[in-house]
Write a protein that holds these residues in place. Sequence first.
Motif, PDB file in Angstrom:
ATOM      1  N   UNK A 192      -3.032 -14.930  -4.607  1.00  0.00           N
ATOM      2  CA  UNK A 192      -2.298 -14.824  -3.342  1.00  0.00           C
ATOM      3  C   UNK A 192      -1.474 -13.536  -3.301  1.00  0.00           C
ATOM      4  N   UNK A 193      -0.837 -13.222  -4.419  1.00  0.00           N
ATOM      5  CA  UNK A 193      -0.055 -11.986  -4.475  1.00  0.00           C
ATOM      6  C   UNK A 193      -0.927 -10.753  -4.343  1.00  0.00           C
ATOM      7  N   UNK A 194      -2.093 -10.787  -4.961  1.00  0.00           N
ATOM      8  CA  UNK A 194      -3.030  -9.672  -4.864  1.00  0.00           C
ATOM      9  C   UNK A 194      -3.482  -9.481  -3.424  1.00  0.00           C
ATOM     10  N   UNK A 195      -3.853 -10.582  -2.772  1.00  0.00           N
ATOM     11  CA  UNK A 195      -4.282 -10.503  -1.374  1.00  0.00           C
ATOM     12  C   UNK A 195      -3.153  -9.995  -0.479  1.00  0.00           C
ATOM     13  N   UNK A 196      -1.936 -10.489  -0.707  1.00  0.00           N
ATOM     14  CA  UNK A 196      -0.795 -10.054   0.115  1.00  0.00           C
ATOM     15  C   UNK A 196      -0.516  -8.565  -0.059  1.00  0.00           C
ATOM     16  N   UNK A 197      -0.678  -8.063  -1.277  1.00  0.00           N
ATOM     17  CA  UNK A 197      -0.462  -6.633  -1.524  1.00  0.00           C
ATOM     18  C   UNK A 197      -1.492  -5.793  -0.766  1.00  0.00           C
ATOM     19  N   UNK A 198      -2.736  -6.239  -0.741  1.00  0.00           N
ATOM     20  CA  UNK A 198      -3.776  -5.520  -0.012  1.00  0.00           C
ATOM     21  C   UNK A 198      -3.478  -5.523   1.485  1.00  0.00           C
ATOM     22  N   UNK A 199      -3.097  -6.684   2.001  1.00  0.00           N
ATOM     23  CA  UNK A 199      -2.786  -6.798   3.428  1.00  0.00           C
ATOM     24  C   UNK A 199      -1.621  -5.879   3.789  1.00  0.00           C
ATOM     25  N   UNK A 200      -0.563  -5.877   2.971  1.00  0.00           N
ATOM     26  CA  UNK A 200       0.596  -5.028   3.234  1.00  0.00           C
ATOM     27  C   UNK A 200       0.201  -3.552   3.261  1.00  0.00           C
ATOM     28  N   UNK A 201      -0.669  -3.146   2.362  1.00  0.00           N
ATOM     29  CA  UNK A 201      -1.106  -1.744   2.320  1.00  0.00           C
ATOM     30  C   UNK A 201      -1.943  -1.395   3.547  1.00  0.00           C
ATOM     31  N   UNK A 202      -2.844  -2.281   3.913  1.00  0.00           N
ATOM     32  CA  UNK A 202      -3.700  -1.998   5.068  1.00  0.00           C
ATOM     33  C   UNK A 202      -2.928  -2.024   6.384  1.00  0.00           C
ATOM     34  N   UNK A 203      -1.876  -2.833   6.442  1.00  0.00           N
ATOM     35  CA  UNK A 203      -1.089  -2.947   7.678  1.00  0.00           C
ATOM     36  C   UNK A 203      -0.054  -1.847   7.810  1.00  0.00           C
ATOM     37  N   UNK A 204       0.300  -1.185   6.715  1.00  0.00           N
ATOM     38  CA  UNK A 204       1.363  -0.172   6.760  1.00  0.00           C
ATOM     39  C   UNK A 204       0.929   1.001   7.637  1.00  0.00           C
ATOM     40  N   UNK A 205       1.799   1.457   8.516  1.00  0.00           N
ATOM     41  CA  UNK A 205       1.450   2.588   9.386  1.00  0.00           C
ATOM     42  C   UNK A 205       1.080   3.828   8.579  1.00  0.00           C
ATOM     43  N   UNK A 206       0.101   4.536   9.082  1.00  0.00           N
ATOM     44  CA  UNK A 206      -0.334   5.771   8.421  1.00  0.00           C
ATOM     45  C   UNK A 206       0.606   6.888   8.801  1.00  0.00           C
ATOM     46  N   UNK A 207       1.125   7.623   7.788  1.00  0.00           N
ATOM     47  CA  UNK A 207       2.046   8.735   8.072  1.00  0.00           C
ATOM     48  C   UNK A 207       1.306   9.853   8.787  1.00  0.00           C
TER      49      UNK A 207
END
Length: 208
Positions: A192-207
């Motif tokens: 669950x933590x691994x999946x959440x980390x991936x989701x957070x990275x993909x959702x983070x706005x691109x600079x």
Amino acid sequence: MTTEVSGRRTNRRGLATRDAMLDAALRTLASGEPGSVSANRIAKDIGATWGTVKYQFGDVDGLWAAVLQHTAERRGELPYRENNTAPLARRVIDIVEMLFHGLTTVDSLAIENLRAALPRDHDELERLFPQTAAEFASWKDSWARACQKAFADLDVDPARVREVAAFIPGAMRGLVSEAQLGSYQDEDVARRGFANAIVAYLERPVAD
């Protein structure tokens, strides 16, 4: 008419024999026993002579390539390829769960043992086992394309999807290894933590 029917029966019988040989080879490879990655041992466990194996696959390189193709045909596709309405988090969780359970199958164990026995250096692998190397290379490309397709309808940076696709398989093998070794870590929490980390990275706005 009789010849055609006979030919079809022969082809079906030949394909069945080939599939049975590949299944036996996978079971031998998955055992991880000493000598399991041996052409002669494979032939013995298949219940055939090495000459029969060569007739079907050409040589040991052809056998390994056929084994890899056989597993690829059986493992299926990533979920949510088309007409998917699931949110990003659900898609990532499903991919993580699919890989976690898939990596514990006989096919995956066989592939890991085969990989461990093959040359690590790509140039050497391609020189000694060109068909096997080409099959492994095609997996990398097809996996990257499948990941891009899984998120294509979402507002997700394709470059980040490529990065995620590159590290997910290795990371999942690590989680599976921990589970198999009897780690005190909670497997469900880890996934669950691994999946959440991936989701957070993909959702983070691109600079910009």
